[in-house]
Enzyme design. Structure first.
Site, PDB file in Angstrom:
ATOM      1  N   GLY A 199      17.101 -19.048  94.419  1.00 20.66           N
ATOM      2  CA  GLY A 199      18.502 -18.876  94.813  1.00 20.66           C
ATOM      3  C   GLY A 199      18.680 -18.386  96.242  1.00 20.66           C
ATOM      4  O   GLY A 199      19.775 -17.984  96.624  1.00 20.66           O
ATOM      5  N   ASN A 221      17.656 -25.575  84.988  1.00 13.80           N
ATOM      6  CA  ASN A 221      18.049 -24.314  84.366  1.00 13.80           C
ATOM      7  C   ASN A 221      19.462 -23.978  84.854  1.00 13.80           C
ATOM      8  O   ASN A 221      19.638 -23.596  86.002  1.00 13.80           O
ATOM      9  CB  ASN A 221      17.049 -23.222  84.779  1.00 13.80           C
ATOM     10  CG  ASN A 221      17.441 -21.852  84.266  1.00 13.80           C
ATOM     11  OD1 ASN A 221      18.371 -21.714  83.473  1.00 13.80           O
ATOM     12  ND2 ASN A 221      16.719 -20.834  84.725  1.00 13.80           N
ATOM     13  N   GLU A 263       7.483 -19.823  89.827  1.00 17.38           N
ATOM     14  CA  GLU A 263       8.733 -19.598  90.552  1.00 17.38           C
ATOM     15  C   GLU A 263       8.605 -18.302  91.366  1.00 17.38           C
ATOM     16  O   GLU A 263       8.852 -17.202  90.827  1.00 17.38           O
ATOM     17  CB  GLU A 263       9.902 -19.472  89.575  1.00 17.38           C
ATOM     18  CG  GLU A 263      10.147 -20.715  88.749  1.00 17.38           C
ATOM     19  CD  GLU A 263      11.595 -20.781  88.248  1.00 17.38           C
ATOM     20  OE1 GLU A 263      12.263 -21.763  88.563  1.00 17.38           O
ATOM     21  OE2 GLU A 263      12.046 -19.842  87.572  1.00 17.38           O
ATOM     22  N   GLU A 316      14.613 -13.685  86.174  1.00 17.32           N
ATOM     23  CA  GLU A 316      15.882 -12.971  85.945  1.00 17.32           C
ATOM     24  C   GLU A 316      15.842 -12.238  84.610  1.00 17.32           C
ATOM     25  O   GLU A 316      16.407 -11.153  84.470  1.00 17.32           O
ATOM     26  CB  GLU A 316      17.054 -13.969  86.030  1.00 17.32           C
ATOM     27  CG  GLU A 316      17.273 -14.415  87.469  1.00 17.32           C
ATOM     28  CD  GLU A 316      17.798 -15.829  87.634  1.00 17.32           C
ATOM     29  OE1 GLU A 316      18.327 -16.406  86.666  1.00 17.32           O
ATOM     30  OE2 GLU A 316      17.677 -16.359  88.761  1.00 17.32           O
ATOM     31  N   SER A 354      14.604 -22.875  94.950  1.00 15.82           N
ATOM     32  CA  SER A 354      15.312 -23.581  96.025  1.00 15.82           C
ATOM     33  C   SER A 354      14.833 -25.017  96.236  1.00 15.82           C
ATOM     34  O   SER A 354      14.775 -25.492  97.368  1.00 15.82           O
ATOM     35  CB  SER A 354      15.243 -22.775  97.327  1.00 15.82           C
ATOM     36  OG  SER A 354      15.903 -21.531  97.164  1.00 15.82           O
ATOM     37  N   HIS A 379      11.563 -16.153  82.548  1.00 13.99           N
ATOM     38  CA  HIS A 379      12.211 -16.330  83.850  1.00 13.99           C
ATOM     39  C   HIS A 379      12.316 -14.977  84.559  1.00 13.99           C
ATOM     40  O   HIS A 379      12.548 -13.945  83.923  1.00 13.99           O
ATOM     41  CB  HIS A 379      13.600 -16.949  83.658  1.00 13.99           C
ATOM     42  CG  HIS A 379      14.161 -17.447  84.950  1.00 13.99           C
ATOM     43  ND1 HIS A 379      14.738 -16.604  85.871  1.00 13.99           N
ATOM     44  CD2 HIS A 379      14.172 -18.681  85.502  1.00 13.99           C
ATOM     45  CE1 HIS A 379      15.102 -17.314  86.936  1.00 13.99           C
ATOM     46  NE2 HIS A 379      14.760 -18.576  86.736  1.00 13.99           N
ATOM     47  N   LYS A 407      21.366 -21.624  84.002  1.00 11.36           N
ATOM     48  CA  LYS A 407      21.651 -20.181  84.017  1.00 11.36           C
ATOM     49  C   LYS A 407      23.041 -19.935  83.400  1.00 11.36           C
ATOM     50  O   LYS A 407      23.434 -20.656  82.488  1.00 11.36           O
ATOM     51  CB  LYS A 407      21.503 -19.632  85.438  1.00 11.36           C
ATOM     52  CG  LYS A 407      20.127 -20.013  86.042  1.00 11.36           C
ATOM     53  CD  LYS A 407      19.799 -19.347  87.331  1.00 11.36           C
ATOM     54  CE  LYS A 407      18.438 -19.820  87.816  1.00 11.36           C
ATOM     55  NZ  LYS A 407      18.000 -19.160  89.037  1.00 11.36           N
TER      56      LYS A 407
HETATM   57  P1  13P Z   1      17.168 -22.184  92.414  1.00 11.84           P
HETATM   58  O1  13P Z   1      16.771 -23.631  92.370  1.00 11.84           O
HETATM   59  O2  13P Z   1      18.654 -21.988  92.419  1.00 11.84           O
HETATM   60  O3  13P Z   1      16.477 -21.443  93.507  1.00 11.84           O
HETATM   61  O4  13P Z   1      16.688 -21.515  91.035  1.00 11.84           O
HETATM   62  C1  13P Z   1      15.394 -21.732  90.594  1.00 11.84           C
HETATM   63  C2  13P Z   1      15.269 -21.195  89.234  1.00 11.84           C
HETATM   64  O5  13P Z   1      15.380 -19.993  89.026  1.00 11.84           O
HETATM   65  C3  13P Z   1      15.061 -22.138  88.130  1.00 11.84           C
HETATM   66  O6  13P Z   1      14.719 -21.478  86.956  1.00 11.84           O
END
Ligand code: 13P
Length: 249
Positions: free
Chosen positions: A172, A9, A166, A96, A212, A94, A11
């Site tokens: 992150g 992803n 997740e 976010e 992560s 997601h 983003k």
């Molecule tokens: P990270 O791998 O940067 O923690 O992000 C995970 C994520 O949100 C994938 O959709």
């Protein structure tokens, strides 16, 4: 056997030339075996990504889509638009999107239905916040996110669904769920699906872990019985790291 999947992803990262370079670099890594490899660039670069991955092992997904089929929704993108440029998979739910764009279970249920109506695959994300885990409420939160959004679906629709656990506190942050925490939650999720549907359906659903995942921890997480791959954020922006993660399966 369940399909192993590693999805990146991206983003809101990578401009046009960075998108091409990263795809060229991934293509040059070649042979990902039976693992399904998916990248999700921004909307703006999806058509470009599709054309750069024709006849490769890499699939391209969208990071989101609107719940309506078409109409006066300024700034939004419909599943038909995505399908028309060769996108067959969409990430929905997601954290976010939930946190910054107000997406909730009801909206997501509509999005999932609309994606399935357009014959798209859905990578459905969910996961608890840190407070939920600290208060021991994490199983309940995950259960309600999944059941409120997906449990009205007919059994047949589940061949198009991939689940992605997740935990928000691991996204992150550099702090990952331990392989044992991931396995415990994935087994719980598979059991939920079994109770609602049946064992054979539950055994077919790929459940990805995200939060992560890095080259240094991927192998241990992926080695767990109910972890069928990963949804990768930051580490998917490096061809070398993403490839190492894919090959860790
Ligand atoms: P990270 O791998 O940067 O923690 O992000 C995970 C994520 O949100 C994938 O959709």
């Amino acid at each position: 056997m369940r399909t192993k999947i590693v999805a990146g992803n991206w983003k809101m990262n990578n401009e046009k030339t960075e998108t091409s370079s990263l795809i060229y670099a991934l293509n040059s890594q070649g042979d990902f075996g039976s693992t399904r490899v998916i990248i999700a660039p921004s909307y703006v670069h999806l058509a470009q990504a599709v054309s750069l991955t024709v006849d490769t092992e890499i699939e391209v997904a969208a990071q989101n889509m609107h719940e309506a089929t078409s109409g006066a929704y300024t700034g939004e993108v419909s599943p038909a638009m995505l399908s028309s440029i060769g996108i067959q998979t969409v990430i929905l739910g997601h954290s976010e999107r939930r946190a910054y764009f107000g997406e909730n279970d009801a909206t997501l249920a509509k999005k999932v239905t609309n994606a399935l109506d357009h014959d798209m695959d859905v990578i459905f994300c969910f996961g608890e916040e840190l407070e939920d885990r600290k208060s021991g409420n994490h199983f309940e939160v995950v259960k309600s996110q999944i059941s409120n959004t997906l449990f009205e679906l007919k059994s047949a629709a589940w061949s198009k669904i991939v689940l992605a656990y997740e935990p928000v506190w691991a996204i992150g942050t550099g702090e990952t769920a331990s392989p044992e925490q991931a396995q415990e939650m994935h087994a719980f999720i598979r059991n939920l699906v079994q109770e609602q549907y049946n064992g054979s359906l539950a055994n077919q659903v790929s459940i990805l872990y995200g939060g992560s995942v890095k080259p240094g921890n991927a192998q241990e997480i992926f080695s767990k019985q109910d972890v069928d791959g990963g949804l990768i954020g930051g580490a998917a922006l490096s061809a070398a790291d993403f490839t190492t993660i894919i090959k860790s399966i």
